[in-house]
Design a protein around this motif. Sequence first.
Motif, PDB file in Angstrom:
ATOM      1  N   PHE B  49      90.378  10.736  48.770  1.00 27.33           N
ATOM      2  CA  PHE B  49      89.279   9.976  49.389  1.00 27.33           C
ATOM      3  C   PHE B  49      89.634   8.512  49.357  1.00 27.33           C
ATOM      4  N   TYR B  50      89.489   7.869  50.499  1.00 28.26           N
ATOM      5  CA  TYR B  50      89.773   6.442  50.588  1.00 28.26           C
ATOM      6  C   TYR B  50      88.879   5.819  51.638  1.00 28.26           C
ATOM      7  N   ASN B  51      88.351   4.665  51.345  1.00 31.48           N
ATOM      8  CA  ASN B  51      87.548   3.920  52.315  1.00 31.48           C
ATOM      9  C   ASN B  51      86.399   4.765  52.845  1.00 31.48           C
ATOM     10  N   ASN B  52      85.774   5.478  51.932  1.00 32.60           N
ATOM     11  CA  ASN B  52      84.615   6.312  52.247  1.00 32.60           C
ATOM     12  C   ASN B  52      84.900   7.471  53.188  1.00 32.60           C
ATOM     13  N   GLU B  53      86.151   7.873  53.198  1.00 29.42           N
ATOM     14  CA  GLU B  53      86.506   9.020  54.042  1.00 29.42           C
ATOM     15  C   GLU B  53      87.459   9.931  53.280  1.00 29.42           C
ATOM     16  N   ILE B  54      87.401  11.203  53.610  1.00 32.25           N
ATOM     17  CA  ILE B  54      88.395  12.136  53.101  1.00 32.25           C
ATOM     18  C   ILE B  54      89.703  11.874  53.834  1.00 32.25           C
ATOM     19  N   SER B  55      90.790  11.654  53.069  1.00 34.28           N
ATOM     20  CA  SER B  55      92.083  11.425  53.701  1.00 34.28           C
ATOM     21  C   SER B  55      92.930  12.686  53.739  1.00 34.28           C
ATOM     22  N   SER B  66      81.906  19.086  48.815  1.00 35.43           N
ATOM     23  CA  SER B  66      81.779  17.784  49.450  1.00 35.43           C
ATOM     24  C   SER B  66      82.019  16.700  48.392  1.00 35.43           C
ATOM     25  N   GLU B  68      81.588  12.319  47.586  1.00 38.03           N
ATOM     26  CA  GLU B  68      80.800  11.157  47.970  1.00 38.03           C
ATOM     27  C   GLU B  68      81.073  10.039  46.984  1.00 38.03           C
TER      28      GLU B  68
END
Lengths: 116, 115
Positions: B49-55, B66, B68
């Motif tokens: 997870f990076y920058n509020n997104e799953i990478s 999930s 968060e």
Amino acid sequence: AQSVAQPEDQVNVAEGNPLTVKCTYSVSGNPYLFWYVQYPNRGLQFLLKYITGDNLVKGSYGFEAEFNKSQTSFHLKKPSALVSDSALYFCAVRDINRGYGQNFVFGPGTRLSVLP
Amino acid sequence: EPEVTQTPSHQVTQMGQEVILRCVPISNHLYFYWYRQILGQKVEFLVSFYNNEISEKSEIFDDQFSVERPDGSNFTLKIRSTKLEDSAMYFCASSLAGTSGSTQYFGPGTRLLVL
């Protein structure tokens, strides 16, 4: 696909003797290689890593590891084992050619027992 | 020395219940990860997870899972409807950078038991 093998489930060594924990890997590109140690009821603690440069890398607690590209190995070593080194050791690999945020692939772990 | 912390250390739940596992990564780290270790098996990657997104996510990380980052410090893993096979030790990790050579620092884990 990336993979890591640790051929020995268990390594026993007498205190004061040298120890080796073996790791071999398979990646499509060039590898970044890591060793972690897990003590009972604790998380994984980083020991050392190989990124580039000298094939012999030195890490925490007197451990070192040697990267051997031709044998695709990254064995963990210590010249003189301590009873307190008894733990579970994990080798991990990441492919240098993969992008950001990439995960580790871990080996199955080797349990090291250092006998007094 | 800064470290990753996780709560709770142990969680027992009934099959079908939702669980939330919490992690506080190292404060200046930007990349966050969840791994799990089923008893006696190897450590397996779940998600990064990076920058509020799953990478990146693995096959294990299906729709029941999930992640968060609800605030500036916590990073959570939610399992919506737990199954028996979700019983495992769950490790959170963080790294300063996301490059392949970056060291990930792991928390002590949460042992989840699904009955």
